[in-house]
Design a protein around this motif. Sequence first.
Motif, PDB file in Angstrom:
ATOM      1  N   ILE A 158      -4.052 -39.088  15.322  1.00 52.57           N
ATOM      2  CA  ILE A 158      -3.588 -37.712  15.169  1.00 52.57           C
ATOM      3  C   ILE A 158      -2.127 -37.762  14.733  1.00 52.57           C
ATOM      4  O   ILE A 158      -1.286 -38.328  15.406  1.00 52.57           O
ATOM      5  CB  ILE A 158      -3.692 -36.916  16.487  1.00 52.57           C
ATOM      6  N   LYS A 159      -1.855 -37.160  13.585  1.00 48.93           N
ATOM      7  CA  LYS A 159      -0.489 -37.084  13.072  1.00 48.93           C
ATOM      8  C   LYS A 159      -0.026 -35.637  13.192  1.00 48.93           C
ATOM      9  O   LYS A 159      -0.825 -34.707  13.099  1.00 48.93           O
ATOM     10  CB  LYS A 159      -0.417 -37.513  11.603  1.00 48.93           C
ATOM     11  N   TRP A 160       1.261 -35.456  13.382  1.00 48.15           N
ATOM     12  CA  TRP A 160       1.803 -34.133  13.659  1.00 48.15           C
ATOM     13  C   TRP A 160       3.009 -33.907  12.768  1.00 48.15           C
ATOM     14  O   TRP A 160       4.023 -34.568  12.921  1.00 48.15           O
ATOM     15  CB  TRP A 160       2.241 -34.101  15.119  1.00 48.15           C
ATOM     16  N   GLN A 161       2.917 -32.978  11.827  1.00 46.42           N
ATOM     17  CA  GLN A 161       4.040 -32.619  10.973  1.00 46.42           C
ATOM     18  C   GLN A 161       4.477 -31.206  11.341  1.00 46.42           C
ATOM     19  O   GLN A 161       3.752 -30.254  11.092  1.00 46.42           O
ATOM     20  CB  GLN A 161       3.651 -32.688   9.496  1.00 46.42           C
ATOM     21  N   GLN A 162       5.640 -31.107  11.941  1.00 42.47           N
ATOM     22  CA  GLN A 162       6.115 -29.795  12.364  1.00 42.47           C
ATOM     23  C   GLN A 162       6.904 -29.156  11.228  1.00 42.47           C
ATOM     24  O   GLN A 162       7.823 -29.763  10.670  1.00 42.47           O
ATOM     25  CB  GLN A 162       6.981 -29.898  13.600  1.00 42.47           C
ATOM     26  N   ILE A 163       6.520 -27.936  10.879  1.00 41.50           N
ATOM     27  CA  ILE A 163       7.187 -27.177   9.832  1.00 41.50           C
ATOM     28  C   ILE A 163       6.873 -25.706  10.064  1.00 41.50           C
ATOM     29  O   ILE A 163       5.785 -25.364  10.534  1.00 41.50           O
ATOM     30  CB  ILE A 163       6.731 -27.653   8.427  1.00 41.50           C
ATOM     31  N   ASP A 164       7.834 -24.836   9.778  1.00 39.07           N
ATOM     32  CA  ASP A 164       7.554 -23.409   9.956  1.00 39.07           C
ATOM     33  C   ASP A 164       6.830 -22.871   8.723  1.00 39.07           C
ATOM     34  O   ASP A 164       6.819 -23.489   7.664  1.00 39.07           O
ATOM     35  CB  ASP A 164       8.841 -22.622  10.259  1.00 39.07           C
ATOM     36  N   PHE A 165       6.222 -21.709   8.870  1.00 34.02           N
ATOM     37  CA  PHE A 165       5.373 -21.151   7.819  1.00 34.02           C
ATOM     38  C   PHE A 165       6.169 -20.872   6.543  1.00 34.02           C
ATOM     39  O   PHE A 165       5.692 -21.139   5.442  1.00 34.02           O
ATOM     40  CB  PHE A 165       4.682 -19.885   8.326  1.00 34.02           C
ATOM     41  N   ILE A 225       7.392 -22.489   0.718  1.00 34.43           N
ATOM     42  CA  ILE A 225       8.332 -22.976  -0.302  1.00 34.43           C
ATOM     43  C   ILE A 225       7.864 -24.312  -0.846  1.00 34.43           C
ATOM     44  O   ILE A 225       7.854 -24.543  -2.061  1.00 34.43           O
ATOM     45  CB  ILE A 225       9.761 -23.065   0.288  1.00 34.43           C
ATOM     46  N   LEU A 226       7.463 -25.212   0.028  1.00 34.36           N
ATOM     47  CA  LEU A 226       6.980 -26.532  -0.381  1.00 34.36           C
ATOM     48  C   LEU A 226       5.757 -26.420  -1.293  1.00 34.36           C
ATOM     49  O   LEU A 226       5.681 -27.086  -2.327  1.00 34.36           O
ATOM     50  CB  LEU A 226       6.646 -27.372   0.854  1.00 34.36           C
ATOM     51  N   ILE A 227       4.824 -25.569  -0.954  1.00 33.93           N
ATOM     52  CA  ILE A 227       3.615 -25.382  -1.764  1.00 33.93           C
ATOM     53  C   ILE A 227       3.965 -24.798  -3.124  1.00 33.93           C
ATOM     54  O   ILE A 227       3.467 -25.254  -4.157  1.00 33.93           O
ATOM     55  CB  ILE A 227       2.593 -24.504  -1.010  1.00 33.93           C
ATOM     56  N   ASN A 228       4.854 -23.818  -3.152  1.00 31.28           N
ATOM     57  CA  ASN A 228       5.223 -23.197  -4.421  1.00 31.28           C
ATOM     58  C   ASN A 228       5.988 -24.153  -5.337  1.00 31.28           C
ATOM     59  O   ASN A 228       5.946 -24.002  -6.553  1.00 31.28           O
ATOM     60  CB  ASN A 228       6.019 -21.905  -4.196  1.00 31.28           C
ATOM     61  N   HIS A 229       6.649 -25.155  -4.784  1.00 29.94           N
ATOM     62  CA  HIS A 229       7.317 -26.167  -5.610  1.00 29.94           C
ATOM     63  C   HIS A 229       6.311 -27.099  -6.288  1.00 29.94           C
ATOM     64  O   HIS A 229       6.624 -27.736  -7.280  1.00 29.94           O
ATOM     65  CB  HIS A 229       8.291 -26.986  -4.773  1.00 29.94           C
ATOM     66  N   ARG A 230       5.107 -27.193  -5.752  1.00 35.17           N
ATOM     67  CA  ARG A 230       4.076 -28.096  -6.271  1.00 35.17           C
ATOM     68  C   ARG A 230       3.254 -27.507  -7.413  1.00 35.17           C
ATOM     69  O   ARG A 230       2.572 -28.238  -8.104  1.00 35.17           O
ATOM     70  CB  ARG A 230       3.114 -28.505  -5.153  1.00 35.17           C
ATOM     71  N   PHE A 231       3.297 -26.194  -7.581  1.00 39.38           N
ATOM     72  CA  PHE A 231       2.484 -25.532  -8.593  1.00 39.38           C
ATOM     73  C   PHE A 231       3.361 -24.919  -9.673  1.00 39.38           C
ATOM     74  O   PHE A 231       4.526 -24.606  -9.435  1.00 39.38           O
ATOM     75  CB  PHE A 231       1.618 -24.439  -7.946  1.00 39.38           C
ATOM     76  N   LYS A 232       2.792 -24.729 -10.848  1.00 40.37           N
ATOM     77  CA  LYS A 232       3.509 -24.109 -11.955  1.00 40.37           C
ATOM     78  C   LYS A 232       3.347 -22.594 -11.933  1.00 40.37           C
ATOM     79  O   LYS A 232       3.756 -21.913 -12.852  1.00 40.37           O
ATOM     80  CB  LYS A 232       3.012 -24.673 -13.286  1.00 40.37           C
ATOM     81  N   PHE A 233       2.739 -22.084 -10.900  1.00 36.11           N
ATOM     82  CA  PHE A 233       2.546 -20.647 -10.718  1.00 36.11           C
ATOM     83  C   PHE A 233       2.831 -20.332  -9.259  1.00 36.11           C
ATOM     84  O   PHE A 233       2.823 -21.219  -8.408  1.00 36.11           O
ATOM     85  CB  PHE A 233       1.123 -20.229 -11.102  1.00 36.11           C
ATOM     86  N   GLU A 234       3.105 -19.071  -8.973  1.00 37.93           N
ATOM     87  CA  GLU A 234       3.417 -18.695  -7.596  1.00 37.93           C
ATOM     88  C   GLU A 234       2.145 -18.595  -6.762  1.00 37.93           C
ATOM     89  O   GLU A 234       1.167 -17.977  -7.166  1.00 37.93           O
ATOM     90  CB  GLU A 234       4.155 -17.362  -7.551  1.00 37.93           C
ATOM     91  N   VAL A 235       2.172 -19.231  -5.617  1.00 39.35           N
ATOM     92  CA  VAL A 235       1.062 -19.171  -4.669  1.00 39.35           C
ATOM     93  C   VAL A 235       1.428 -18.133  -3.614  1.00 39.35           C
ATOM     94  O   VAL A 235       2.451 -18.254  -2.955  1.00 39.35           O
ATOM     95  CB  VAL A 235       0.812 -20.549  -4.014  1.00 39.35           C
ATOM     96  N   SER A 236       0.603 -17.124  -3.493  1.00 39.28           N
ATOM     97  CA  SER A 236       0.872 -16.047  -2.549  1.00 39.28           C
ATOM     98  C   SER A 236       0.191 -16.350  -1.215  1.00 39.28           C
ATOM     99  O   SER A 236      -1.028 -16.390  -1.127  1.00 39.28           O
ATOM    100  CB  SER A 236       0.367 -14.719  -3.114  1.00 39.28           C
ATOM    101  N   LEU A 237       1.004 -16.580  -0.205  1.00 31.99           N
ATOM    102  CA  LEU A 237       0.496 -16.803   1.156  1.00 31.99           C
ATOM    103  C   LEU A 237       1.129 -15.753   2.060  1.00 31.99           C
ATOM    104  O   LEU A 237       2.219 -15.935   2.579  1.00 31.99           O
ATOM    105  CB  LEU A 237       0.847 -18.206   1.652  1.00 31.99           C
ATOM    106  N   PHE A 284      -4.279 -19.832   3.942  1.00 34.64           N
ATOM    107  CA  PHE A 284      -4.434 -21.244   3.573  1.00 34.64           C
ATOM    108  C   PHE A 284      -5.852 -21.535   3.096  1.00 34.64           C
ATOM    109  O   PHE A 284      -6.075 -22.445   2.315  1.00 34.64           O
ATOM    110  CB  PHE A 284      -4.104 -22.171   4.747  1.00 34.64           C
ATOM    111  N   CYS A 285      -6.819 -20.746   3.564  1.00 37.34           N
ATOM    112  CA  CYS A 285      -8.197 -20.966   3.135  1.00 37.34           C
ATOM    113  C   CYS A 285      -8.340 -20.782   1.625  1.00 37.34           C
ATOM    114  O   CYS A 285      -9.210 -21.389   1.009  1.00 37.34           O
ATOM    115  CB  CYS A 285      -9.157 -20.061   3.889  1.00 37.34           C
ATOM    116  N   ASP A 286      -7.473 -19.988   1.005  1.00 39.16           N
ATOM    117  CA  ASP A 286      -7.520 -19.761  -0.437  1.00 39.16           C
ATOM    118  C   ASP A 286      -7.088 -20.996  -1.237  1.00 39.16           C
ATOM    119  O   ASP A 286      -7.488 -21.160  -2.377  1.00 39.16           O
ATOM    120  CB  ASP A 286      -6.640 -18.582  -0.831  1.00 39.16           C
ATOM    121  N   ILE A 287      -6.230 -21.820  -0.646  1.00 37.59           N
ATOM    122  CA  ILE A 287      -5.735 -22.997  -1.387  1.00 37.59           C
ATOM    123  C   ILE A 287      -6.253 -24.309  -0.805  1.00 37.59           C
ATOM    124  O   ILE A 287      -5.769 -25.378  -1.170  1.00 37.59           O
ATOM    125  CB  ILE A 287      -4.184 -23.014  -1.428  1.00 37.59           C
TER     126      ILE A 287
END
Length: 94
Positions: free
Chosen positions: A57-64, A69-81, A87-90
């Motif tokens: 079990i690995k645990w990565q603590q990060i706020d929503f 921000i991290l997810i939106n940096h990975r895509f060339k389009f804006e991800v609306s969360l 999260f089920c959408d992506i």
Amino acid sequence: MITIKKTNDIVLIIPYFGKLPLYFPYFIESVRDNNIDILFITNSLANTLSFPIPDNIKWQQIDFESIKILINHRFKFEVSLANPYKFCDIKPFL
């Protein structure tokens, strides 16, 4: 960037934001001896749990807001969360 030390061939990624459910210790116990790694991406604190966390079990603590921000940096389009449920959408991209 989220990185984990992988111990198995399969990694199950579980984003979870909010209070952990009452059955969470039972879930952890049920996956303790499985041959998969589980990565929780969460705002919950692992060090406040009153039971031991197994090595798979690995645990990565990060706020929503930070994960959005991290997810939106990975895509060339804006991800609306709008909320953590979205999260089920992506899920395929995780």
